[in-house]
Design a protein around this motif. Sequence first.
Motif, PDB file in Angstrom:
ATOM      1  N   GLY A 108     132.785 -14.882 132.581  1.00  0.00           N
ATOM      2  CA  GLY A 108     131.847 -15.038 133.687  1.00  0.00           C
ATOM      3  C   GLY A 108     131.271 -13.749 134.232  1.00  0.00           C
ATOM      4  N   VAL A 109     131.419 -12.633 133.509  1.00  0.00           N
ATOM      5  CA  VAL A 109     130.892 -11.352 133.984  1.00  0.00           C
ATOM      6  C   VAL A 109     129.375 -11.345 133.846  1.00  0.00           C
ATOM      7  CG1 VAL A 109     130.868  -8.856 133.628  1.00  0.00           C
ATOM      8  CG2 VAL A 109     133.012 -10.128 133.419  1.00  0.00           C
ATOM      9  N   THR A 110     128.691 -11.140 134.944  1.00  0.00           N
ATOM     10  CA  THR A 110     127.236 -11.186 134.974  1.00  0.00           C
ATOM     11  C   THR A 110     126.619 -10.208 133.970  1.00  0.00           C
ATOM     12  OG1 THR A 110     127.290 -11.752 137.322  1.00  0.00           O
ATOM     13  CG2 THR A 110     125.203 -10.934 136.436  1.00  0.00           C
ATOM     14  N   GLY A 111     125.744 -10.725 133.115  1.00  0.00           N
ATOM     15  CA  GLY A 111     125.007  -9.884 132.178  1.00  0.00           C
ATOM     16  C   GLY A 111     125.750  -9.480 130.926  1.00  0.00           C
ATOM     17  N   ALA A 112     127.053  -9.812 130.833  1.00  0.00           N
ATOM     18  CA  ALA A 112     127.824  -9.357 129.670  1.00  0.00           C
ATOM     19  C   ALA A 112     127.302  -9.967 128.373  1.00  0.00           C
ATOM     20  CB  ALA A 112     129.301  -9.687 129.862  1.00  0.00           C
ATOM     21  N   ALA A 113     127.095 -11.264 128.355  1.00  0.00           N
ATOM     22  CA  ALA A 113     126.637 -11.934 127.134  1.00  0.00           C
ATOM     23  C   ALA A 113     125.241 -11.471 126.732  1.00  0.00           C
ATOM     24  CB  ALA A 113     126.663 -13.449 127.331  1.00  0.00           C
ATOM     25  N   GLU A 114     124.427 -11.082 127.711  1.00  0.00           N
ATOM     26  CA  GLU A 114     123.049 -10.690 127.424  1.00  0.00           C
ATOM     27  C   GLU A 114     122.934  -9.227 126.984  1.00  0.00           C
ATOM     28  OE1 GLU A 114     123.242 -14.163 129.920  1.00  0.00           O
ATOM     29  OE2 GLU A 114     124.032 -12.131 130.291  1.00  0.00           O
ATOM     30  N   HIS A 115     123.789  -8.366 127.505  1.00  0.00           N
ATOM     31  CA  HIS A 115     123.589  -6.925 127.294  1.00  0.00           C
ATOM     32  C   HIS A 115     124.704  -6.215 126.521  1.00  0.00           C
ATOM     33  CE1 HIS A 115     120.146  -7.171 129.951  1.00  0.00           C
ATOM     34  NE2 HIS A 115     120.894  -7.709 130.890  1.00  0.00           N
ATOM     35  N   ALA A 116     125.797  -6.918 126.205  1.00  0.00           N
ATOM     36  CA  ALA A 116     126.903  -6.270 125.492  1.00  0.00           C
ATOM     37  C   ALA A 116     127.001  -6.805 124.065  1.00  0.00           C
ATOM     38  CB  ALA A 116     128.219  -6.511 126.230  1.00  0.00           C
ATOM     39  N   TYR A 117     127.519  -5.968 123.171  1.00  0.00           N
ATOM     40  CA  TYR A 117     127.767  -6.377 121.791  1.00  0.00           C
ATOM     41  C   TYR A 117     129.205  -6.882 121.673  1.00  0.00           C
ATOM     42  CZ  TYR A 117     123.523  -4.093 120.046  1.00  0.00           C
ATOM     43  OH  TYR A 117     122.224  -3.735 119.793  1.00  0.00           O
ATOM     44  N   PRO A 118     129.404  -8.138 121.282  1.00  0.00           N
ATOM     45  CA  PRO A 118     130.764  -8.594 120.998  1.00  0.00           C
ATOM     46  C   PRO A 118     131.170  -8.129 119.598  1.00  0.00           C
ATOM     47  CG  PRO A 118     129.233 -10.379 120.592  1.00  0.00           C
ATOM     48  CD  PRO A 118     128.414  -9.220 121.102  1.00  0.00           C
ATOM     49  N   VAL A 119     132.461  -8.216 119.292  1.00  0.00           N
ATOM     50  CA  VAL A 119     132.922  -7.771 117.970  1.00  0.00           C
ATOM     51  C   VAL A 119     132.330  -8.623 116.858  1.00  0.00           C
ATOM     52  CG1 VAL A 119     135.041  -6.710 118.778  1.00  0.00           C
ATOM     53  CG2 VAL A 119     135.027  -9.154 118.270  1.00  0.00           C
ATOM     54  N   GLU A 120     131.912  -9.859 117.163  1.00  0.00           N
ATOM     55  CA  GLU A 120     131.298 -10.706 116.146  1.00  0.00           C
ATOM     56  C   GLU A 120     129.977 -10.122 115.640  1.00  0.00           C
ATOM     57  OE1 GLU A 120     133.487 -13.677 118.885  1.00  0.00           O
ATOM     58  OE2 GLU A 120     132.490 -11.734 119.043  1.00  0.00           O
ATOM     59  N   ARG A 121     129.393  -9.209 116.395  1.00  0.00           N
ATOM     60  CA  ARG A 121     128.116  -8.594 116.004  1.00  0.00           C
ATOM     61  C   ARG A 121     128.330  -7.143 115.565  1.00  0.00           C
ATOM     62  NH1 ARG A 121     124.513  -9.431 121.137  1.00  0.00           N
ATOM     63  NH2 ARG A 121     123.022  -8.204 119.914  1.00  0.00           N
ATOM     64  N   GLY A 211     134.620  -2.210 139.813  1.00  0.00           N
ATOM     65  CA  GLY A 211     135.223  -2.117 141.133  1.00  0.00           C
ATOM     66  C   GLY A 211     135.318  -0.697 141.631  1.00  0.00           C
ATOM     67  N   HIS A 212     135.139   0.290 140.741  1.00  0.00           N
ATOM     68  CA  HIS A 212     135.187   1.700 141.116  1.00  0.00           C
ATOM     69  C   HIS A 212     133.815   2.355 141.053  1.00  0.00           C
ATOM     70  CE1 HIS A 212     139.742   1.883 139.906  1.00  0.00           C
ATOM     71  NE2 HIS A 212     139.513   1.268 141.060  1.00  0.00           N
ATOM     72  N   GLY A 213     132.759   1.535 141.001  1.00  0.00           N
ATOM     73  CA  GLY A 213     131.414   2.089 140.972  1.00  0.00           C
ATOM     74  C   GLY A 213     130.754   1.960 139.605  1.00  0.00           C
ATOM     75  N   ARG A 214     129.631   2.632 139.443  1.00  0.00           N
ATOM     76  CA  ARG A 214     128.844   2.542 138.226  1.00  0.00           C
ATOM     77  C   ARG A 214     129.465   3.358 137.093  1.00  0.00           C
ATOM     78  NH1 ARG A 214     125.254  -0.926 136.678  1.00  0.00           N
ATOM     79  NH2 ARG A 214     124.146   0.685 135.517  1.00  0.00           N
ATOM     80  N   VAL A 215     129.352   2.809 135.872  1.00  0.00           N
ATOM     81  CA  VAL A 215     129.707   3.535 134.652  1.00  0.00           C
ATOM     82  C   VAL A 215     128.471   3.485 133.758  1.00  0.00           C
ATOM     83  CG1 VAL A 215     131.199   3.661 132.638  1.00  0.00           C
ATOM     84  CG2 VAL A 215     132.149   2.925 134.832  1.00  0.00           C
ATOM     85  N   PRO A 216     127.690   4.549 133.682  1.00  0.00           N
ATOM     86  CA  PRO A 216     126.468   4.533 132.872  1.00  0.00           C
ATOM     87  C   PRO A 216     126.791   4.364 131.389  1.00  0.00           C
ATOM     88  CG  PRO A 216     126.481   6.384 134.412  1.00  0.00           C
ATOM     89  CD  PRO A 216     127.870   5.821 134.405  1.00  0.00           C
ATOM     90  N   ALA A 217     125.911   3.675 130.673  1.00  0.00           N
ATOM     91  CA  ALA A 217     126.082   3.493 129.227  1.00  0.00           C
ATOM     92  C   ALA A 217     124.770   3.042 128.614  1.00  0.00           C
ATOM     93  CB  ALA A 217     127.178   2.482 128.929  1.00  0.00           C
ATOM     94  N   ASP A 218     124.440   3.624 127.478  1.00  0.00           N
ATOM     95  CA  ASP A 218     123.262   3.176 126.736  1.00  0.00           C
ATOM     96  C   ASP A 218     123.568   1.933 125.913  1.00  0.00           C
ATOM     97  OD1 ASP A 218     121.403   5.458 127.367  1.00  0.00           O
ATOM     98  OD2 ASP A 218     123.053   6.587 126.460  1.00  0.00           O
ATOM     99  N   LEU A 219     124.832   1.826 125.470  1.00  0.00           N
ATOM    100  CA  LEU A 219     125.289   0.659 124.707  1.00  0.00           C
ATOM    101  C   LEU A 219     126.644   0.224 125.251  1.00  0.00           C
ATOM    102  CD1 LEU A 219     124.502   1.762 121.036  1.00  0.00           C
ATOM    103  CD2 LEU A 219     123.360  -0.056 122.291  1.00  0.00           C
ATOM    104  N   VAL A 220     126.855  -1.087 125.309  1.00  0.00           N
ATOM    105  CA  VAL A 220     128.129  -1.631 125.775  1.00  0.00           C
ATOM    106  C   VAL A 220     128.707  -2.517 124.676  1.00  0.00           C
ATOM    107  CG1 VAL A 220     129.300  -3.097 127.475  1.00  0.00           C
ATOM    108  CG2 VAL A 220     127.422  -1.585 128.194  1.00  0.00           C
ATOM    109  N   VAL A 221     129.965  -2.273 124.346  1.00  0.00           N
ATOM    110  CA  VAL A 221     130.681  -3.079 123.354  1.00  0.00           C
ATOM    111  C   VAL A 221     131.768  -3.846 124.094  1.00  0.00           C
ATOM    112  CG1 VAL A 221     131.911  -3.077 121.164  1.00  0.00           C
ATOM    113  CG2 VAL A 221     130.287  -1.238 121.688  1.00  0.00           C
ATOM    114  N   TRP A 222     131.827  -5.166 123.892  1.00  0.00           N
ATOM    115  CA  TRP A 222     132.745  -6.018 124.645  1.00  0.00           C
ATOM    116  C   TRP A 222     133.942  -6.417 123.779  1.00  0.00           C
ATOM    117  CZ3 TRP A 222     132.069  -6.750 129.761  1.00  0.00           C
ATOM    118  CH2 TRP A 222     132.915  -7.677 130.402  1.00  0.00           C
ATOM    119  N   ALA A 223     135.119  -5.925 124.158  1.00  0.00           N
ATOM    120  CA  ALA A 223     136.357  -6.260 123.449  1.00  0.00           C
ATOM    121  C   ALA A 223     137.450  -6.587 124.457  1.00  0.00           C
ATOM    122  CB  ALA A 223     136.786  -5.095 122.566  1.00  0.00           C
TER     123      ALA A 223
END
Length: 355
Positions: A108-121, A211-223
């Motif tokens: 249920g994390v907002t935007g995760a499915a839209e903007h992060a790469y899962p390991v399946e990809r 919860g500790h603020g912003r973490v900038p990233a050009d690409l996000v990988v979700w594991a």
Amino acid sequence: MTDQKIVVLGAGYAGLSTATRAGRSGQVTLIAPEERFLHRIRQHETAAGHAEHRPALTNLIRGRGVQHVRARATGLDLTARTVHLDSGQAVPYDTLVYALGSRTAWRGVTGAAEHAYPVERAAELGERLRTAEPTSTVAVVGGGATGIELATELAEAHPRLRIRIISTGLVGSWFSAKGRAHVLRVLDRLGVEVHEQTTVTGVDPDGLSTGHGRVPADLVVWAAAMEPHPLAAEAGLTVTAGGRAVVDDHLRSVSHPEVYVVGDAAEVTVPGTGTLRMGCATAQPMGTYVGRLLAGRTDQPFAFRYLVQCVSLGRRDGLLQLIHGDDSMRPIIFTGLVGRTAKAAIIGSVISALR
């Protein structure tokens, strides 16, 4: 068994192990959309741009009484004992082996499915990294084995990229103190920035909200987490609150004993060992057991004990952690080239063991 219609759903570690064993003495229908085996425990290598190791399913089932139907299961009629496929076909069964495994959980994390790469990809991620700006930042969300392997592999393969690993808890927290310390040393050596006890609350094109603020990233990988495929619950099999099918000591569904459930889809508790975790280490033995059971080679309850846990930490390092049979840690570890070689040997043995 020769008169039984045996259908296996899923061609992962558990499903293929079941089909090849049962297919030694009977006829099995294997339903899976893939043409090639997806070696999930090597996805971090694929993401880093290394060649994929995906043998054709036809080679893995050669010489067995297994017919591969390339289609995706869309529904189960447990009363009529029928599997419905996206091709429009309905496949009847006397015995069903449900091995659809697990998939990335977004929690249920907002935007995760839209903007992060899962390991399946992983292959798509690898291509994106190949053309990324050299100074790009990559955030790997998840401090478990998959996240650790991804972060170290990417850092080694792309040394000019800035790699961050973000974990809700401690990275490698389940390892012994020596094991976790080695993981952290390797991450530090490879220049990976570690964010522990940091909960991700949102993902957007520019990075992460935590919860500790912003973490900038050009690409996000979700594991960060995996969840079982929902088809078992949708069909009416008895499942846990987490969606894993409840089975007996022969891995049969407690609500539908003509259905065996193996791999990540099953909630399996073994006396003296406990409830088994998801992963190749447990999925493949389950599939092997049910395949032998259907072939009449055993009638004993399923038994399982853990031996080791291991992770690769790039191409030249790894961690082999000795554990007790109940998955608790022992203080003995092997690291460096020994750990990496041990992990490579285990990975190599998986393919041959599928048959």
